[in-house]
Design a protein around this motif. Structure first.
Motif, short mmCIF file in Angstrom:
data_model
loop_
_atom_site.label_atom_id
_atom_site.label_comp_id
_atom_site.label_asym_id
_atom_site.label_seq_id
_atom_site.Cartn_x
_atom_site.Cartn_y
_atom_site.Cartn_z
N ALA A 182 0.84 -1.20 0.00
CA ALA A 182 0.00 0.00 0.00
C ALA A 182 0.87 1.26 0.00
CB ALA A 182 -0.93 -0.01 1.21
N LEU A 184 3.64 1.63 -1.23
CA LEU A 184 4.30 1.77 -2.52
C LEU A 184 3.31 2.18 -3.61
CD1 LEU A 184 6.59 -1.35 -2.20
CD2 LEU A 184 7.30 1.03 -2.09
N PHE B 55 -1.36 3.87 8.12
CA PHE B 55 -1.81 2.50 8.44
C PHE B 55 -2.65 2.47 9.70
CE2 PHE B 55 2.27 1.40 6.20
CZ PHE B 55 1.62 1.20 5.01
N PRO B 75 -3.36 5.20 2.65
CA PRO B 75 -1.91 5.00 2.55
C PRO B 75 -1.39 4.99 1.12
CG PRO B 75 -2.89 3.36 4.01
CD PRO B 75 -4.01 4.18 3.47
N HIS B 76 -2.14 4.35 0.20
CA HIS B 76 -1.58 4.19 -1.14
C HIS B 76 -1.54 5.50 -1.92
CE1 HIS B 76 -5.89 3.50 -1.98
NE2 HIS B 76 -5.62 3.97 -3.17
N ILE B 80 4.50 7.91 0.30
CA ILE B 80 5.51 7.82 1.36
C ILE B 80 6.23 6.48 1.22
CG2 ILE B 80 5.85 7.62 3.85
CD1 ILE B 80 3.48 9.49 4.22
N ILE B 82 8.43 3.50 2.73
CA ILE B 82 8.66 2.96 4.07
C ILE B 82 9.61 1.77 4.01
CG2 ILE B 82 7.60 2.03 6.15
CD1 ILE B 82 5.06 3.29 5.36
N PHE B 84 10.59 -1.28 6.46
CA PHE B 84 10.23 -1.94 7.71
C PHE B 84 11.43 -2.68 8.28
CE2 PHE B 84 6.28 -1.42 5.45
CZ PHE B 84 5.34 -1.17 6.44
N PRO B 102 6.61 -0.29 -7.12
CA PRO B 102 5.95 1.02 -7.00
C PRO B 102 5.83 1.74 -8.35
CG PRO B 102 8.13 1.06 -5.99
CD PRO B 102 7.83 -0.36 -6.31
N ARG B 149 13.58 0.17 -3.04
CA ARG B 149 12.16 0.12 -3.39
C ARG B 149 11.41 1.31 -2.80
NH1 ARG B 149 8.60 -4.81 -1.10
NH2 ARG B 149 8.97 -3.60 0.78
N ALA B 150 11.81 1.74 -1.60
CA ALA B 150 11.13 2.86 -0.96
C ALA B 150 11.52 4.21 -1.56
CB ALA B 150 11.42 2.86 0.54
N PHE B 153 10.46 5.69 -6.34
CA PHE B 153 9.36 6.50 -6.88
C PHE B 153 9.42 7.94 -6.39
CE2 PHE B 153 6.62 6.27 -3.06
CZ PHE B 153 7.18 5.19 -2.41
#
Ligand SMILES: Nc1ncnc2c1ncn2[C@@H]1O[C@H](COP(=O)(O)OP(=O)(O)O)[C@@H](O)[C@H]1O
Ligand SMILES: [Mg+2]
Lengths: 279, 358
Positions: A182, A184, B55, B75-76, B80, B82, B84, B102, B149-150, B153
Motif C-alpha cells: 500500500a 508503494l 496505516f 496510505p496508497h 511515502i 517505508i 520496515f 511502485p 524500493r522505498a 518513486f
C-alpha cells in the motif's frame, strides 16, 4: 528416549505401533478394494467389457463428465466464497477470528445428513426461499432436485476445507507485506492481486484439490438433493448395486472413479508434494 | 527553521479507547531534513510512523505535508516510502521485481520502470543482484533492496522503522553511512526510527526523543547530548552523572554538591539562591587537574574498565557515585582502590530541573 534404542529395535517398535492400523486397513480397505477391482473384470464374465462400455457409451461418459463438472463448479464456488471469509478471518483480531473459526468448523460437527436435510427444507417448495420469492410476487423456480441444489449443499459441506486451507496461508502472510505494498502505491484491489493472491497460491491449489477430490466421491448429497438426470458417479454405482445388482459394472465405475481421484492427487503430488495437502 | 514540510499537530493515538499510545505530539520537519525518532521500546515511535504512513488512523490531530492535510488520505495515495524492520520484501518477486513494484503501480511503462529500478539498485550497490529473490540474499542486501524500493518513486517522505535493528554491528555501521549518503544525494525528507542512541547521534540532523508517548525533546544531536531537556533524555542519550546541586549564587554560577563541595557552573540567571537542581556531567567532562583547578574533587576508584583509547573509572566521591571517562594514556597508571583527584570545566556542566521525588 529413542536415542537409547538400537535402530533395529526402534524401527521394530514403530512397526508394532502401526501394525493394528495396517491390519485394519488391509482387512477392511485393501482386500475389498482388490475384490472390487477383480469383480470389475470378472462379473459376470472375465474381460474388459465394462471398461469398454464406460469408455464408449453415452450414459457412462455423461455421468463422468457431470461428476467432474460438478466437482469443478463446487471447487470454484468454495474458492469464491471461502477466500473473502478466510481473508476476513486472517485479518480479524484474535477473539473475533476464533469465533469465526468456530462458526466455520461448526458444520464439521454437524452430521452430514442433517446438513443435507437442512438444505431440503430450505430449498423445498414450502421452504423459506420459496416464501421469499412469493413475497416479492414471483413464483418460485424449482430449486430442489436440480444441479443447483446439490451444488449449493456440497459447496456448503466442503467450504470449511477450503477456508481452512486458505486461512493457513493467509495467516502466514507477514502483515508488513500488504502494508508496504500500500505504501508503494497499490490500492487495496492491487494489494490482493499482486501480493496476497500470489502468496496464497499454495493454499488456493490445496483447497481446490481437496474440495475437488472430496467432491468427486460424493454420494448422499447428490442422491438426496440433485437432479436425477445429472447423476454423479457414486450415485450411479449405488444404483447399479442396489437396483440392478450389476456388480461388475458398478465395480468398473468405482475403479474409474478411484483412478480419476488418484490422477488428480498424482498431478498435485508431482507439482507440490502430497505431504503438503493437509497443511 | 525554514518553512515546515511535514507537520504533526496535536497528534494523539489510542488503540483501545482508554490508554494513549501517543499524547499530543507536535513536530515540524523541514524539507530534506534527516530526523531520528529515538526512544525506548513502547515509547510511541512506530505508532507515530504508522500514523504518518496512514496505516493507523489518528485519534486526534492533523498531519500535513507541504501545507496540505493528509490525515484522511489512504496510505496508497500518500506517496511515502517505508522501510520496515523485517524488510517486508515480496518473496515472490526478484530484487528488480520488488524495486519495480511502485513504478508499476504508477503505470510506468515496463522498460522504463526496469531501467529506473536498475539505476536505483545500482545506487544501493546491488546492480549484480537484480535477478535474485529475497531468500537468496543476506539481511543487509535485503535491507538495501527495501531502501531502493522505498526510494525509486521519489517519495515525498522516507520512513524507516528500526531498519538496522536485525543486523550485526559492522554491517549496521556500514549501512548507516550508506543510508546517510543516499539520503543526502536525493535530498529526501527522512524519518528514521531507532532505539540506539549512537545510531541517532551519527545520522541525524535532528533527534526527537520519545518516551511514554510524548516527545521529550527535539534538537540537533549535540544539543540533545549537551543540553538535555530533562533527566530522562540525559540518561537515555549517552552516559551521565546526575548530581543533586543546591545553588548558592545562581547569577555567578556557584553551587554546592554533596560529596564534592562548592562547584562552579554556568551562570543561572533564571534561578534563585537556595534553588535545587540536577547537575549533569558527562563522564568525558572530567580530567586530571593540573595545579589549583576549579571544580576539583577526590574520587575513590572502585573499578577501571580499559577500552584502549579510553578508560571508564567507576567510583565514589563522598556518598555520590561518579563515572568518569579519561583518555586511555592518562588512565593507565590508575589502580583500583586508590584515590585520585578529578576536575571539570564549568562550561561542560548543564543544569536540569531538580529530580522529582519518586
Ligand atoms: N496495534 C496495536 N494495538 C494496541 N496497542 C499497540 C499497538 N501498537 C502499539 N501499541 C502500544 O502502543 C504503545 C507504543 O508502541 P509503539 O509505537 O510500537 O512503540 P515503539 O515503536 O516506540 O517501540 C505501546 O504501549 C504498545 O503496546
Ligand atoms: Mg517500534
Amino acid at each position: 528416549m529413542s536415542k537409547s534404542l538400537a535402530p533395529a529395535q526402534s524401527s521394530l517398535r514403530s512397526w508394532l505401533l502401526v501394525a493394528p492400523l495396517l491390519v485394519f486397513l488391509t482387512a477392511f480397505f485393501l482386500v475389498p478394494l482388490a475384490q472390487v477391482a477383480v469383480m470389475s473384470v470378472s462379473d459376470p464374465e472375465w474381460g474388459l467389457g465394462h471398461y469398454v462400455d464406460i469408455a464408449t457409451d453415452g450414459f457412462h461418459l455423461r455421468v463422468l463428465g457431470d461428476t467432474f463438472l460438478t466437482a469443478l463448479i463446487v471447487s470454484l464456488c468454495c474458492l469464491l466464497l471461502g477466500f473473502p471469509l478466510a481473508y476476513a478471518m486472517a485479518a480479524a483480531p484474535p477473539g473475533l477470528a476464533a469465533a469465526m473459526m468456530v462458526v466455520v468448523t461448526m458444520s464439521f460437527w454437524t452430521s452430514f445428513l442433517v446438513r443435507t436435510y437442512a438444505w431440503m427444507v430450505l430449498l423445498g417448495s414450502r421452504g423459506p426461499v420459496a416464501h421469499l420469492f412469493s413475497w416479492f410476487g414471483f413464483t418460485a423456480p424449482e430449486l430442489l432436485f436440480t444441479r443447483f441444489s446439490s451444488t449449493v449443499a456440497m459447496t456448503h459441506i466442503l467450504l470449511p476445507y477450503m477456508v481452512l486451507s486458505l486461512y493457513g496461508v493467509l495467516k502466514r502472510i507477514e502483515p508488513s507485506l500488504p502494508r508496504s505494498a500500500a505504501s508503494l502505491g497499490a490500492p487495496p484491489s492491487f494489494v490482493i492481486r499482486h501480493v496476497v493472491l500470489p502468496l496464497a497460491a499454495p493454499g488456493i491449489v490445496n483447497g481446490l484439490t481437496l474440495v475437488f477430490v472430496l467432491c468427486l466421491g460424493f454420494y448422499v448429497t447428490p442422491i438426496l438433493l440433485g437432479s436425477p438426470r445429472e447423476q454423479m458417479v457414486a450415485g450411479v454405482i449405488g444404483q447399479q448395486v442396489e437396483e440392478f445388482l450389476a456388480f461388475g459394472e458398478a465395480s468398473a465405475m468405482a475403479v474409474v472413479l478411484l483412478a480419476s481421484t488418484l490422477v488428480v492427487l498424482g498431478l498435485y503430488h508431482r507439482r507440490f508434494g502430497l505431504d503438503r495437502l493437509w497443511g | 527553521m525554514t518553512k515546515p514540510y511535514l507537520e504533526l499537530e496535536n497528534l494523539a493515538k489510542s488503540y483501545d479507547g482508554r490508554t494513549h499510545a501517543l499524547h499530543s505530539v507536535n513536530l515540524s520537519v523541514a524539507k530534506g531534513e534527516f530526523i531520528t525518532f529515538l526512544g525506548p521500546s513502547g515509547s510511541g515511535k512506530t505508532t507515530t510512523l504508522m500514523l504518518i504512513a496512514g496505516f493507523e488512523a489518528a485519534s486526534e490531530g492533523e498531519i500535513r505535508v507541504n501545507g496540505a492535510s493528509i490525515t484522511r488520505v489512504p496510505p496508497h495515495r500518500r506517496d511515502i516510502g517505508i522501510v520496515f524492520q523485517n524488510y517486508a520484501l515480496f518473496p515472490h518477486r526478484t530484487a528488480l521485481g520488488n524495486v519495480m513494484f511502485p513504478l508499476q503501480m504508477r503505470k510506468m511503462p515496463k522498460a522504463m520502470a526496469a531501467e529506473k529500478a536498475r539505476a536505483m539498485l545500482d545506487l544501493v550497490g546491488l546492480a549484480r543482484f537484480a535477478e535474485r529473490h529475497p531468500r537468496e540474499m543476506s539481511g543487509g542486501q535485503q535491507q538495501r533492496v527495501a531502501l531502493a524500493r522505498a526510494l525509486v518513486f521519489d517519495p515525498a517522505l522516507l520512513l524507516l522503522d528500526e531498519p538496522l535493528g536485525a543486523l550485526d554491528k559492522n554491517l549496521r555501521e556500514g549501512l548507516q553511512i550508506e543510508i546517510k549518503r543516499i539520503q543526502r544525494g536525493l535530498g529526501v525528507t527522512t524519518i528514521f526510527v531507532t532505539h540506539d542512541q549512537s545510531e541517532a547521534m551519527a545520522m541525524s540532523d535532528r533527534i526527537v526523543v520519545f518516551e511514554g508517548g510524548r516527545i521529550q525533546q527535539a534538537g540537533a544531536p549535540l544539543e540533545v547530548y549537551n543540553r538535555p531537556a530533562n533527566e530522562f533524555v540525559a540518561r537515555f542519550v549517552g552516559d551521565s552523572n546526575l548530581l543533586p546541586i543546591r545553588l548558592t549564587d545562581p547569577a555567578a554560577g556557584l553551587g554546592e554538591v554533596a560529596g564534592i563541595g562548592p562547584v562552579r557552573v554556568p551562570a543561572q540567571p533564571g534561578r534563585q539562591a537556595g534553588d535545587r537542581a540536577t547537575l549533569l556531567l558527562r563522564p568525558e567532562a572530567f580530567g586530571l587537574p593540573n595545579g589549583e583547578a576549579i571544580n576539583a574533587f577526590r574520587m575513590r576508584v572502585g573499578a577501571v574498565v580499559h577500552f584502549g583509547d579510553s578508560a571508564l573509572l567507576i567510583g565514589r566521591a563522598g556518598e555520590t557515585d561518579v563515572r568518569a571517562r579519561l583518555p586511555g594514556l592518562a588512565a593507565q597508571g590508575i589502580a583500583e582502590g586508590t584515590e585520585i583527584s578529578l576536575s571539570w570545566s564549568p562550561v561542560s556542566a548543564h543544569l536540569l530541573p531538580a529530580a522529582k521525588e519518586s
